[in-house]
Write an enzyme that holds these catalytic residues in place. Sequence first.
Site, mmCIF file in Angstrom:
data_model
loop_
_atom_site.group_PDB
_atom_site.id
_atom_site.type_symbol
_atom_site.label_atom_id
_atom_site.label_comp_id
_atom_site.label_asym_id
_atom_site.label_seq_id
_atom_site.Cartn_x
_atom_site.Cartn_y
_atom_site.Cartn_z
ATOM 1 C CE LYS A 100 92.023 97.267 84.377
ATOM 2 N NZ LYS A 100 90.578 97.103 84.153
ATOM 3 N NE ARG A 137 85.005 89.556 89.085
ATOM 4 C CZ ARG A 137 84.117 89.958 88.189
ATOM 5 N NH1 ARG A 137 83.210 89.105 87.726
ATOM 6 N NH2 ARG A 137 84.099 91.199 87.766
#
Length: 518
Positions: A283, A357
Amino acid sequence: MKIEVVKKLSGIKADTLVAGVWAAGKNDKPEMTPAAAAVDKACGMVSAAIEAGDFTGKAGDIMALHAVKGFDCKRVLIVGLGAKDAMSEKTFIAAHRKVGKFARGGSVALTSAEWTVPERDEAWAARSAVREMLFASHKPQGLKTKGEPAKAITDIFWVSDKNPADDLQAGRIAAGAMLWAKELQDLPPNICDPQFLAQAAASAVEEFETAASKADKGRLTVKVLDKNAIDEAGMGGVIGVCKGSAVDPVFIELAWHGASEDKAPVVLVGKGVCFDAGGISLKPSRMMDQMKFDMSGGAVVMAAVKAAADMRLKENVVALVPAVENLPSGSAQKPADVITMMNGMTVEVLNTDAEGRLILADALTRACELNPAVCIDVATLTGACIVALGNDVSGLFCDDEALTAEMACAADSAHDPVWPLPMGGGYAKALESGVADIANIGWTGGAGASVAATFLSKFAPKCPWAHLDVAGTAQAASGKSGGTARPLPLLLEWLTARAVKGTAKAKGKKSSAKKSAK
Ligand code: BES
Ligand code: MN
Ligand code: ZN
């Protein structure tokens, strides 16, 4: 903490007394509630402020009066409630948050039983008032070495001729659970790592055990799988995500056994990424610090189980929390890696930043083994959900109509809003992979929150299942206020409503059995 129901306003001795004033409707003047009228009768200060135009009763306004004759209180807080015919859950809750902030701890006498909210009974008012006031009154000291934490509220007096004792206690327990979740949320990631989270769950069990009666001992349990056990269970998603971290992952199972063993449990799954740097798909550094909140789902579901235990809810409730750090390193998983999940499916990891996920998929597979009656997962899953709904509303993904309605109801009741978003259908197409059963990001772009939910749906148990994306709501939108403990209020309203319904059903069963026996 002492919570007492008192019938009359007169004779109350409290640090803070709270009284409401309704704002003017179309044709009338501001209207004092009976409590405000009683205060005004003693000192004239409320009507004077209204007549001077200094206090209109607008929702959100608050005025402190001191040295009110005839009342043994440090302060009287006069709270604006807005127009009477526009009263809502939102106004009621916001007013109690304000009171929590203005009360300065000590004892508080609430007269909010007078603040009728359409379609809500006094039980609702009691638990909502206590929950919101206590949570808001807490100003965490965090790790600051200077200054002092806000003084705690020690006693609550509920002024009413009804006796909503259980709901007042439920409000206290909900606030306690929210504060625990918030504490875990706000801790820095060098302290609150996966091992710490497991410790926190263990401490909660220990604390419960110490205080529990003989009959309640052993009813709150925790099992923690270490890295070896996670590997042996075949949780390839959890193992894949943790590969870049020097801290071992854990898989926490915190369970409240509130009903007989054969009753199918409510399973709550929470994302426990203690820090999400994105992994090799790193990120940008701007706001990366906020990724300490990526374990919020895990904290909230653990707190929900703790609250269920503290309320002695007649349900089996299990929290499943895969806890990891998602960091880049020479050993980290790489974009294009293919991993094998606990349910045997292969996943092509096209972006290591779509890690939530992966760990949730394995947790949902574990949930399947528990044969749940219903399963809900809570996750700070996608930035796309923030784009879609902002910071006030959580994303609700659910293909079961009844559960969707229950969630919406609980969200209204707790004023912890959610909005339904779609999943499945065409979104599945985006997850096609050239080499594995499924990819972890969509190649079509767009609808990121729906694509992520669709990924999860491939692993969800067959029972009614809902996914809550709390990326935007788990932390305060601005400033330094940190974790919000959302959607814990929603979950607890839903859980208690469910337990009450269950009890009513069980009672109905008994009586019909009696009848047929006759
Ligand atoms: N934890 C983030 C989602 C997030 C973003 C939460 C901002 C709170 C605030 C999640 O793991 C993530 O990185 N998601 C990616 C998915 C993408 C790579 C498909 C995202 O949303 O950018
Ligand atoms: Mn991520
Ligand atoms: Zn994440």
